[in-house]
Design a protein around this motif. Structure first.
Motif, PDB file in Angstrom:
ATOM      1  N   TRP A 268      -7.371   4.122   6.937  1.00 56.21           N
ATOM      2  CA  TRP A 268      -6.828   3.559   5.700  1.00 56.21           C
ATOM      3  C   TRP A 268      -7.744   2.492   5.122  1.00 56.21           C
ATOM      4  O   TRP A 268      -7.687   2.190   3.940  1.00 56.21           O
ATOM      5  CB  TRP A 268      -5.435   3.001   5.939  1.00 56.21           C
ATOM      6  CG  TRP A 268      -5.349   1.800   6.844  1.00 56.21           C
ATOM      7  CD1 TRP A 268      -5.393   1.794   8.206  1.00 56.21           C
ATOM      8  CD2 TRP A 268      -5.212   0.438   6.449  1.00 56.21           C
ATOM      9  NE1 TRP A 268      -5.288   0.511   8.697  1.00 56.21           N
ATOM     10  CE2 TRP A 268      -5.164  -0.340   7.628  1.00 56.21           C
ATOM     11  CE3 TRP A 268      -5.112  -0.208   5.206  1.00 56.21           C
ATOM     12  CZ2 TRP A 268      -5.034  -1.724   7.616  1.00 56.21           C
ATOM     13  CZ3 TRP A 268      -4.968  -1.598   5.197  1.00 56.21           C
ATOM     14  CH2 TRP A 268      -4.932  -2.336   6.376  1.00 56.21           C
TER      15      TRP A 268
ATOM     16  N   ARG B 285      -7.133  -2.181  -3.584  1.00 59.43           N
ATOM     17  CA  ARG B 285      -6.077  -2.915  -2.881  1.00 59.43           C
ATOM     18  C   ARG B 285      -6.530  -3.290  -1.474  1.00 59.43           C
ATOM     19  O   ARG B 285      -6.287  -4.402  -1.001  1.00 59.43           O
ATOM     20  CB  ARG B 285      -4.822  -2.064  -2.839  1.00 59.43           C
ATOM     21  CG  ARG B 285      -3.561  -2.821  -2.453  1.00 59.43           C
ATOM     22  CD  ARG B 285      -3.201  -3.860  -3.477  1.00 59.43           C
ATOM     23  NE  ARG B 285      -1.880  -4.434  -3.229  1.00 59.43           N
ATOM     24  CZ  ARG B 285      -1.520  -5.643  -3.616  1.00 59.43           C
ATOM     25  NH1 ARG B 285      -2.381  -6.422  -4.256  1.00 59.43           N
ATOM     26  NH2 ARG B 285      -0.303  -6.087  -3.368  1.00 59.43           N
TER      27      ARG B 285
ATOM     28  N   GLY C 271       0.721   6.844   3.306  1.00 61.90           N
ATOM     29  CA  GLY C 271      -0.265   7.903   3.434  1.00 61.90           C
ATOM     30  C   GLY C 271       0.399   9.247   3.700  1.00 61.90           C
ATOM     31  O   GLY C 271       1.593   9.337   4.008  1.00 61.90           O
TER      32      GLY C 271
ATOM     33  N   LEU D 298       0.840  -1.191   0.000  1.00 59.34           N
ATOM     34  CA  LEU D 298       0.000   0.000   0.000  1.00 59.34           C
ATOM     35  C   LEU D 298       0.881   1.250   0.000  1.00 59.34           C
ATOM     36  O   LEU D 298       1.858   1.327   0.754  1.00 59.34           O
ATOM     37  CB  LEU D 298      -0.889   0.017   1.237  1.00 59.34           C
ATOM     38  CG  LEU D 298      -1.983  -1.054   1.298  1.00 59.34           C
ATOM     39  CD1 LEU D 298      -2.653  -1.021   2.669  1.00 59.34           C
ATOM     40  CD2 LEU D 298      -3.010  -0.831   0.209  1.00 59.34           C
TER      41      LEU D 298
ATOM     42  N   ALA E 223      -4.701   8.058   3.930  1.00 55.64           N
ATOM     43  CA  ALA E 223      -4.565   7.171   2.775  1.00 55.64           C
ATOM     44  C   ALA E 223      -4.949   7.901   1.493  1.00 55.64           C
ATOM     45  O   ALA E 223      -5.764   8.829   1.498  1.00 55.64           O
ATOM     46  CB  ALA E 223      -5.449   5.946   2.950  1.00 55.64           C
TER      47      ALA E 223
ATOM     48  N   HIS F 165      -6.303   2.446  -4.430  1.00 52.77           N
ATOM     49  CA  HIS F 165      -6.145   2.147  -3.005  1.00 52.77           C
ATOM     50  C   HIS F 165      -7.351   1.370  -2.488  1.00 52.77           C
ATOM     51  O   HIS F 165      -7.190   0.386  -1.745  1.00 52.77           O
ATOM     52  CB  HIS F 165      -5.986   3.443  -2.211  1.00 52.77           C
ATOM     53  CG  HIS F 165      -5.908   3.223  -0.719  1.00 52.77           C
ATOM     54  ND1 HIS F 165      -4.743   2.874  -0.078  1.00 52.77           N
ATOM     55  CD2 HIS F 165      -6.869   3.263   0.236  1.00 52.77           C
ATOM     56  CE1 HIS F 165      -4.982   2.721   1.206  1.00 52.77           C
ATOM     57  NE2 HIS F 165      -6.255   2.957   1.425  1.00 52.77           N
ATOM     58  N   ARG F 166      -8.546   1.790  -2.864  1.00 52.25           N
ATOM     59  CA  ARG F 166      -9.753   1.090  -2.402  1.00 52.25           C
ATOM     60  C   ARG F 166      -9.743  -0.363  -2.862  1.00 52.25           C
ATOM     61  O   ARG F 166     -10.090  -1.271  -2.098  1.00 52.25           O
ATOM     62  CB  ARG F 166     -11.002   1.810  -2.907  1.00 52.25           C
ATOM     63  CG  ARG F 166     -11.205   3.187  -2.293  1.00 52.25           C
ATOM     64  CD  ARG F 166     -12.608   3.693  -2.521  1.00 52.25           C
ATOM     65  NE  ARG F 166     -12.891   3.942  -3.918  1.00 52.25           N
ATOM     66  CZ  ARG F 166     -12.707   5.104  -4.522  1.00 52.25           C
ATOM     67  NH1 ARG F 166     -12.190   6.124  -3.846  1.00 52.25           N
ATOM     68  NH2 ARG F 166     -13.007   5.273  -5.795  1.00 52.25           N
TER      69      ARG F 166
END
Length: 228
Positions: free
Chosen positions: A184, A166, A51, A48, A157, A163-164
């Motif tokens: 996150w 993942r 952030g 990830l 994040a 990202h969502r």
């Protein structure tokens, strides 16, 4: 807590200074990088992106002009010449604090840190200047009776579909009895984080004997929806 791993019918958590604790289920409510480290093999390989950082600067002011609460409980700030992204007039928001301070004294908190922004240089002088602009009241550093700076890294994040997706993959891959929550996972904002944390707590509390959680894909779908 230094590690989480299988233990008996559920999970074991190694806690520094305490030893090993056993539980049917474990919820990790930490920043992403901390959670992935604690997950051990379950968190390995999840890259990830880091952030953004945030800085909160709280000021105790001797400022009778603020008795009128010129901005109510606070303001959200669009990007522009003022670096702060939000100001909360805490002594206007909370009657108990206003009563404890008495007339002429106020507490305001300024938040800094938009995605990708370096806020390591934010200091008291910047906060006073921003507060004066946002509140529409002249303020000088001499009016600051006390202040506190809290800096956090890797906490906001990236609000992106990648990202969502993942995070949803990670949630679906978690072993039964192991759950994560936090900004996150749930998305930025108290409402999103609180709703997700409550949902995870309810899921854990309703786990069948032996501590196994239900279908993780449902949680992944809920997380994706919360981030939209």
């Amino acid at each position: 807590m230094t590690a989480v791993h299988r233990g008996g019918a559920g999970w074991a958590a190694d806690v520094a200074g305490t030893g090993r604790l056993h539980a049917p289920a474990v919820v990790l409510a930490t920043p992403a990088r901390t959670a992935l480290g604690l997950l051990g093999p379950a968190g390995a390989g999840w890259d990830l992106p880091a952030g953004s950082a945030i800085t909160h600067l709280t000021l105790l002011l001797a400022a009778p002009a603020l008795d009128a609460a010129p901005r109510g409980s606070g303001v959200l700030v669009a990007p522009g010449p003022v670096r702060a992204k939000a100001l909360t007039h805490l002594s206007a928001k909370w009657p108990w604090l206003r009563a404890a301070l008495g007339p002429g004294r106020h507490v305001v908190r300024l938040s800094y840190g938009r995605p990708g922004e370096d806020v390591g240089d934010v200091d008291g002088a910047r906060a006073v200047a921003d507060a004066a602009t946002l509140l529409g009241v002249p303020l000088a550093e001499e009016q600051v009776l006390a202040h506190r700076v809290v800096r956090r890294t890797d906490v906001l994040a990236a609000p992106t579909p990648a990202h969502r997706a993942r995070v949803a993959e990670l949630l679906a891959a978690l072993p039964p009895g192991l759950a994560v929550t936090g900004a996150w996972v749930a998305g930025t904002g108290l409402a999103a984080v609180t709703e997700h944390a409550r949902a995870v707590a309810a899921e854990v509390a309703g786990a069948p004997a032996g501590g196994w959680l239900g279908d993780r894909s449902a949680g992944a779908d809920a997380t994706a929806a919360a981030r939209k």
